[in-house]
Design a protein around this motif. Sequence first.
Motif, short mmCIF file in Angstrom:
data_model
loop_
_atom_site.label_atom_id
_atom_site.label_comp_id
_atom_site.label_asym_id
_atom_site.label_seq_id
_atom_site.Cartn_x
_atom_site.Cartn_y
_atom_site.Cartn_z
N TYR A 36 -10.64 66.47 23.50
CA TYR A 36 -9.66 65.91 22.58
C TYR A 36 -9.05 64.67 23.21
O TYR A 36 -9.07 64.49 24.43
N SER A 37 -8.49 63.82 22.35
CA SER A 37 -7.83 62.60 22.82
C SER A 37 -6.33 62.67 22.51
O SER A 37 -5.92 63.12 21.44
N SER A 38 -5.53 62.22 23.48
CA SER A 38 -4.09 62.10 23.26
C SER A 38 -3.68 60.64 23.15
O SER A 38 -2.54 60.27 23.41
N ARG B 200 -8.48 79.85 25.72
CA ARG B 200 -9.46 78.79 25.49
C ARG B 200 -9.25 77.70 26.54
O ARG B 200 -8.13 77.53 27.05
N PHE B 201 -10.32 76.94 26.84
CA PHE B 201 -10.26 75.83 27.78
C PHE B 201 -10.77 74.58 27.08
O PHE B 201 -11.84 74.61 26.45
N VAL B 202 -10.04 73.46 27.22
CA VAL B 202 -10.48 72.18 26.65
C VAL B 202 -10.16 71.04 27.61
O VAL B 202 -9.35 71.20 28.53
N ILE B 203 -10.79 69.91 27.36
CA ILE B 203 -10.48 68.66 28.05
C ILE B 203 -9.63 67.80 27.13
O ILE B 203 -9.92 67.69 25.94
N TYR C 59 -7.53 70.63 30.90
CA TYR C 59 -7.75 69.70 32.01
C TYR C 59 -7.53 68.30 31.48
O TYR C 59 -8.23 67.85 30.57
N ASN C 60 -6.53 67.62 32.03
CA ASN C 60 -6.23 66.24 31.63
C ASN C 60 -7.07 65.30 32.48
O ASN C 60 -6.82 65.11 33.67
#
Length: 234
Positions: A138-140, A112-115, A78-79
């Motif tokens: 996590y950060s982009s 897996r699910f991440v933000i 999820y962005n």
Amino acid sequence: MNQHNVSALPPVVDQQTWQTALDDLRTREKAATRELDAIAAQRRRLPMVELPDYTLIGPDGPTRLVDVFDGRSQLIVYNHMWSDGAEWQCGGCTSLTSQWTRLGILDNYDARFVIVTNGPIEEALAYKAKVGNEMDWYSSSESSFGADVGAPPGAGFAVNVFLRDGDTVYRTWHTTGRGTEQLSYTFALVDILPWGRQEQWQDSPEGWPKSPTYSKWLDSPDVARLYGPNPDSQ
């Protein structure tokens, strides 16, 4: 608690009339279910596109996108919309992500699910704690990942799905806008209520309660108050 005029009630009928009307609706509901099955089947047949070897920033520092899978083959991201330095981030994103609390079920599906957000990792992790999110963030901020998957800095949100084959990552699916509703249980619950979402744009009988769109959604401070680590202090 909101009070509504008692005239905002469905007509009262006998049991047989109600059952007939329900059966008529059920025909459409079953057709919609079959259509969703067909859509899912088409989704499973989508092609995919190979991605570069992105590096994101996690709690422990730089992390290759392939390692975000944590050994699994599939990844849902999820962005999350982000404004650097803001006290409260996007209310819609914050409200939606607050629903995802028991993600261990994905283990059985090799997923897996991440933000992922474009914000600095320190701010992202602090906000995660503030609103009570439990998934990994996590950060982009140091790569073009967000922009490349439809969620550039200062712009919108998105859901993206990825598949890993060894050390190669592929993008398989993407949605944004109301496409994310299918991942929300709140809309599903509210839509079966007699008054529904009560938003102005919806087709409802005359006299049904109406409110401005989004006005009943939880905003970010509401989420922090209800689900954050110190709800009494919010």
